[in-house]
Design a protein around this motif. Structure first.
Motif, PDB file in Angstrom:
ATOM      1  N   ILE A 139       0.850  -1.214   0.000  1.00  0.00           N
ATOM      2  CA  ILE A 139       0.000   0.000   0.000  1.00  0.00           C
ATOM      3  C   ILE A 139       0.880   1.256   0.000  1.00  0.00           C
ATOM      4  O   ILE A 139       0.654   2.196  -0.752  1.00  0.00           O
ATOM      5  CB  ILE A 139      -0.972   0.026   1.208  1.00  0.00           C
ATOM      6  CG1 ILE A 139      -1.944  -1.155   1.150  1.00  0.00           C
ATOM      7  CG2 ILE A 139      -1.774   1.334   1.227  1.00  0.00           C
ATOM      8  CD1 ILE A 139      -2.935  -1.224   2.291  1.00  0.00           C
ATOM      9  N   MET A 140       1.924   1.242   0.835  1.00  0.00           N
ATOM     10  CA  MET A 140       2.786   2.435   0.892  1.00  0.00           C
ATOM     11  C   MET A 140       3.480   2.677  -0.438  1.00  0.00           C
ATOM     12  O   MET A 140       3.649   3.818  -0.869  1.00  0.00           O
ATOM     13  CB  MET A 140       3.809   2.301   2.015  1.00  0.00           C
ATOM     14  CG  MET A 140       3.214   2.568   3.382  1.00  0.00           C
ATOM     15  SD  MET A 140       4.446   3.088   4.553  1.00  0.00           S
ATOM     16  CE  MET A 140       3.672   2.630   6.078  1.00  0.00           C
ATOM     17  N   LEU A 143       1.142   4.297  -2.645  1.00  0.00           N
ATOM     18  CA  LEU A 143       0.909   5.694  -2.248  1.00  0.00           C
ATOM     19  C   LEU A 143       2.189   6.530  -2.362  1.00  0.00           C
ATOM     20  O   LEU A 143       2.268   7.636  -1.835  1.00  0.00           O
ATOM     21  CB  LEU A 143       0.353   5.768  -0.819  1.00  0.00           C
ATOM     22  CG  LEU A 143      -1.017   5.107  -0.586  1.00  0.00           C
ATOM     23  CD1 LEU A 143      -1.462   5.263   0.868  1.00  0.00           C
ATOM     24  CD2 LEU A 143      -2.076   5.684  -1.498  1.00  0.00           C
ATOM     25  N   ARG A 144       3.172   5.962  -3.032  1.00  0.00           N
ATOM     26  CA  ARG A 144       4.421   6.663  -3.361  1.00  0.00           C
ATOM     27  C   ARG A 144       5.243   7.083  -2.151  1.00  0.00           C
ATOM     28  O   ARG A 144       5.838   8.170  -2.129  1.00  0.00           O
ATOM     29  CB  ARG A 144       4.133   7.880  -4.238  1.00  0.00           C
ATOM     30  CG  ARG A 144       3.369   7.448  -5.458  1.00  0.00           C
ATOM     31  CD  ARG A 144       3.134   8.503  -6.427  1.00  0.00           C
ATOM     32  NE  ARG A 144       2.571   7.853  -7.625  1.00  0.00           N
ATOM     33  CZ  ARG A 144       2.536   8.395  -8.797  1.00  0.00           C
ATOM     34  NH1 ARG A 144       3.040   9.574  -8.980  1.00  0.00           N
ATOM     35  NH2 ARG A 144       2.016   7.769  -9.814  1.00  0.00           N
ATOM     36  N   VAL A 145       5.299   6.231  -1.149  1.00  0.00           N
ATOM     37  CA  VAL A 145       6.199   6.481  -0.016  1.00  0.00           C
ATOM     38  C   VAL A 145       7.575   5.972  -0.449  1.00  0.00           C
ATOM     39  O   VAL A 145       7.676   4.837  -0.936  1.00  0.00           O
ATOM     40  CB  VAL A 145       5.715   5.710   1.241  1.00  0.00           C
ATOM     41  CG1 VAL A 145       6.672   5.901   2.401  1.00  0.00           C
ATOM     42  CG2 VAL A 145       4.313   6.164   1.629  1.00  0.00           C
TER      43      VAL A 145
ATOM     44  N   ALA B 216      -6.965   8.583  -0.777  1.00  0.00           N
ATOM     45  CA  ALA B 216      -6.092   7.748  -1.612  1.00  0.00           C
ATOM     46  C   ALA B 216      -6.373   7.954  -3.092  1.00  0.00           C
ATOM     47  O   ALA B 216      -5.542   7.638  -3.939  1.00  0.00           O
ATOM     48  CB  ALA B 216      -6.277   6.279  -1.256  1.00  0.00           C
ATOM     49  N   LEU B 222      -1.845  13.581  -1.182  1.00  0.00           N
ATOM     50  CA  LEU B 222      -1.253  12.499  -0.396  1.00  0.00           C
ATOM     51  C   LEU B 222       0.115  12.858   0.170  1.00  0.00           C
ATOM     52  O   LEU B 222       0.486  12.415   1.251  1.00  0.00           O
ATOM     53  CB  LEU B 222      -1.122  11.250  -1.263  1.00  0.00           C
ATOM     54  CG  LEU B 222      -2.350  10.340  -1.285  1.00  0.00           C
ATOM     55  CD1 LEU B 222      -2.148   9.242  -2.299  1.00  0.00           C
ATOM     56  CD2 LEU B 222      -2.624   9.758   0.080  1.00  0.00           C
ATOM     57  N   ASN B 385       0.359  10.196   3.254  1.00  0.00           N
ATOM     58  CA  ASN B 385       0.318   8.830   2.700  1.00  0.00           C
ATOM     59  C   ASN B 385       0.759   7.794   3.734  1.00  0.00           C
ATOM     60  O   ASN B 385       0.275   6.662   3.724  1.00  0.00           O
ATOM     61  CB  ASN B 385       1.129   8.718   1.395  1.00  0.00           C
ATOM     62  CG  ASN B 385       2.492   9.357   1.485  1.00  0.00           C
ATOM     63  OD1 ASN B 385       2.914   9.770   2.561  1.00  0.00           O
ATOM     64  ND2 ASN B 385       3.192   9.445   0.361  1.00  0.00           N
ATOM     65  N   ILE B 386       1.659   8.198   4.654  1.00  0.00           N
ATOM     66  CA  ILE B 386       2.073   7.267   5.704  1.00  0.00           C
ATOM     67  C   ILE B 386       0.971   7.151   6.763  1.00  0.00           C
ATOM     68  O   ILE B 386       0.621   6.054   7.202  1.00  0.00           O
ATOM     69  CB  ILE B 386       3.417   7.731   6.331  1.00  0.00           C
ATOM     70  CG1 ILE B 386       4.544   7.525   5.304  1.00  0.00           C
ATOM     71  CG2 ILE B 386       3.717   6.984   7.618  1.00  0.00           C
ATOM     72  CD1 ILE B 386       5.903   7.985   5.770  1.00  0.00           C
ATOM     73  N   VAL B 389      -1.868   4.797   5.882  1.00  0.00           N
ATOM     74  CA  VAL B 389      -1.597   3.361   6.073  1.00  0.00           C
ATOM     75  C   VAL B 389      -1.702   3.007   7.565  1.00  0.00           C
ATOM     76  O   VAL B 389      -2.262   1.956   7.923  1.00  0.00           O
ATOM     77  CB  VAL B 389      -0.203   2.987   5.504  1.00  0.00           C
ATOM     78  CG1 VAL B 389       0.067   1.504   5.669  1.00  0.00           C
ATOM     79  CG2 VAL B 389      -0.130   3.351   4.034  1.00  0.00           C
TER      80      VAL B 389
END
Lengths: 182, 499
Positions: A139-140, A143-145, B216, B222, B385-386, B389
């Motif tokens: 998922i990260m 989400l472009r982490v 999302a 994000l 974005n972190i 999650v």
């Protein structure tokens, strides 16, 4: 106003109108209420000393009839607007729908939902730590982490959840190979 | 004075403060509720002196109810059911970069609401409990409907769709074992559905997961920090606002205490009732749901007051007002105390200690709550974005932890999807939750009332308290539209006369 702005405004209005008068909402309401009426028709009646009293079907039936009425009102609103709307909105709605199906956001939402549905079977198969780590990293990444942050945060997150829920509150999180090491 | 001295001893004060910190953690973590926090503390307090044990339980519960507002404001995930009403305007303020301000306002209101609730508990507990005992099924039915009418009030935008959402919530609440005949409704052989659809997983999905899905789907936002804090968090900044709305706080706390005192109602319904009442009586009702101070003040003053109110029937009659006080009654029995009218004479010292502890807890809440706001705020400086999650994992594992049930995780997912769809269609979410909460109360009391009267609706209108509640409901529902209609008619008449 430039042509481009005009087009974008029309499209936005189209989306808003489609939201307001879309057919999916009345169809869901009508479908749901018919389903409830059919299923609740089999619920037993409640009789006391020969007198009919409100039984298990009483409340769901009232609610289903209300939702059916609401669905018809919403549907009627849609049909009443349809003639005026169709001409102006057909193209813009189609564009918006195409964008929805192929956009990055729609794919991300689908991916997150799919991973969540698979999450419990996965952790039951390979254990909480390994399964959660995989899902978190995927998922990260979507989400472009950045990868290093992804790995550090995922590991920390899973460790904290395992310690808090699994060890402190004794929640029976599924165990696998990694948990066996502790 | 003696009571104060015995309470302010290290052997009471230290576990009390630790329990309050635990309350912050449990309340702010989705899936860990105030009820769970209280239940987890019971074994810890088993070997303690009754005063120390009760101080821990009282401290943790009041703190957990406030702490539920922290993720509600920052992330739109109510930490406890009592925080679901605080989501509406708290989260909107957070969007405007005023999350810290909203929470300090919330903290002051929680403490003041708690003080008012405890003061009422101390002074007029027996008479209020007597009034609550006058309620039969018909009164509870009207009260439930009255609460549900708030869904029309709290709906932002489309009221009709708000009522449809409330009806859908009521329908979902019918899933499970039927109350009168034990018949399984809409379970389709699934044992997990026997107890119905869990309210907490549904709430986590509806508010939390749907927000994650919404964010999302937007690539650009994000990468931004989750918490856009434009001002320093200051307890003093919200004081002038508190002073300006002192009457609203007082009224919300009174509504909260009375609602909390009704067995089965609890702090969550108290918060919704006072939010609806505040919006209804506001000069600018349209501001509600867009980040109005009053939208934060009303529910947060009421939920802690509601908790104090729930102690009234628990202490006076041994009838718990909600799940938290049910555990507290159990703990009191464990200490050899017998809640009921005699407790005031048999264990007068303990009862006085409970009152003083509950009162001091509200002052300690200001310190512990402030630490909670700061701590949680720091965590949310991470990129969105972190945080998303983290929210997904805490929501799913938190839902699983409630009953160790995989099914609850699927409830979160299903309601996340429903919430996502509803927001796309401009259908308000809060009425669905209100329908889910009030569904069992409305159905049970309607059917029990009708069974008692042999199917006659007449007693629902002829009993004095019922009649008052019915009139209040009709006034709430129809007075506004009727006045608007008359005004419109007068205006159009005036226009035609002048032309």
């Amino acid at each position: 106003m430039s042509d481009r702005e005009l087009k974008s405004n029309t499209q936005r209005n189209g989306e808003n109108e489609e939201r307001k008068y879309g057919l999916s909402f009345p169809l869901i309401l009508i479908g749901l209420s018919i389903f409830v009426l059919i299923v609740s028709a089999d619920f037993p009646a409640f009789e006391q000393r020969g007198q009919q009293l409100p039984g298990p079907r009483f409340f769901p039936t009232i609610l289903a009839l209300f939702l059916l009425g609401a669905g018809l009102v919403e549907g009627f609103q849609f049909l009443r607007q349809k003639d005026q709307l169709t001409r102006h909105l057909r193209d813009s709605i189609q564009t918006a729908k195409n964008q929805m199906l192929h956009s990055w956001g729609a794919k991300t939402v689908t991916l997150i939902l799919s991973l969540l549905v698979l999450f419990m079977p996965l952790i039951e198969a390979i254990g909480f730590i390994a399964g959660s780590l995989i899902v978190s990293i995927v998922i990260m990444a979507r989400l472009r982490v950045p990868i290093l942050h992804n790995l550090i945060v995922s590991s920390l997150l899973i460790a904290i959840i395992w310690l808090v829920f699994g060890q402190t509150f004794n929640v029976p999180l599924p165990e696998g190979l990694v948990e066996a090491l502790f | 004075m003696e009571i104060l001295q015995s309470i302010l001893q290290p052997n009471v004060l230290v576990p009390w403060l630790l329990a309050m910190l635990f309350g912050i953690f449990a309340g702010a973590t989705p899936g860990l509720t105030a009820t769970m926090a209280t239940a987890l503390l019971i074994p810890v307090t088993y070997y303690m002196e009754p005063v120390a044990g009760l101080a821990m339980i009282i401290g943790a519960t009041f703190t957990a109810i406030f702490a539920g507002d922290i993720p509600a404001t920052y992330l739109r995930i109510p930490g406890t059911p009592a925080s679901s009403a605080a989501v509406l305007d708290g989260f909107e303020l957070n969007r405007q970069g005023k999350g810290g301000y909203a929470l300090t306002l919330d903290l002051w209101c929680s403490a003041i609401g708690g003080i008012i609730g405890v003061t009422i508990l101390m002074t007029i507990a027996p008479s209020l409990a007597n009034f609550a005992l006058l309620f039969s099924s018909s009164e509870y039915f009207w009260l439930g409907l009255f609460g549900l009418s708030m869904s029309a009030v709290v709906s932002k935008g489309n009221t009709f769709r708000g009522i449809v959402a409330a009806a859908f919530g009521l329908l979902v609440s019918t899933v499970g074992m039927d109350i009168a005949m034990g018949y399984q409704r809409f379970t389709f052989g699934n044992l997990d559905l026997l107890d119905g659809v869990g309210f907490i997983p549904a709430m986590i999905g509806l508010f939390g997961l749907s927000e994650v899905l919404k964010l999302a789907s937007d690539k650009e936002i994000l990468a931004q920090p989750s918490l856009i804090q434009t001002a320093k968090i200051s307890m003093l900044a919200s004081l002038p606002v508190i002073w300006r709305h002192k009457l609203l706080i007082f009224r919300s706390a009174i509504i909260g205490t009375i609602t909390g005192a009704l067995p089965g109602a609890g702090a969550d319904i108290a918060a919704w009732m006072s939010y609806g009442a505040a919006k209804k009586s506001s000069k600018e009702p349209d501001k509600f749901g867009t980040g109005a101070d009053e939208g934060v003040i009303a529910p947060t003053s009421a939920n802690n007051a509601g908790l104090a109110g729930a102690w009234i029937p628990a202490l006076v009659f041994g009838i718990p007002g909600d799940a938290v006080t049910a555990i507290v009654v159990g703990a009191m029995l464990m200490y050899g105390l017998r809640p009921g009218p005699m407790i005031f004479s048999e264990s007068a010292e303990i009862v006085d200690s409970i009152f003083v502890i509950a009162l001091i807890t509200q002052f300690l809440l200001l310190i512990v709550g402030y630490l909670g706001i700061r701590g949680f705020g720091r965590l949310l400086q991470l990129p969105r974005n972190i945080v998303m999650v983290i929210v997904v994992f805490f929501s799913t594992i938190g839902a699983f932890a409630l009953n160790n049930s995989v099914f609850d995780v699927y409830v979160v997912i299903a309601f996340g999807l429903i919430g996502f769809y509803m927001e796309k269609k401009d259908i308000p979410l809060p009425p669905l939750i209100l329908g889910l909460i009030l569904g069992p109360i409305i159905e049970r009391n309607l059917r029990v009332g009708l069974i008692r009267t042999g199917g006659s609706f007449l007693p629902f209108f002829t009993r004095p308290v019922s009649a008052v509640l019915a009139v209040l409901l009709f006034v709430t529902m129809f007075a506004g539209p009727a006045i608007r209609l008359i005004r419109g008619y007068m205006r159009s008449r005036g226009r035609s006369n002048s032309s």
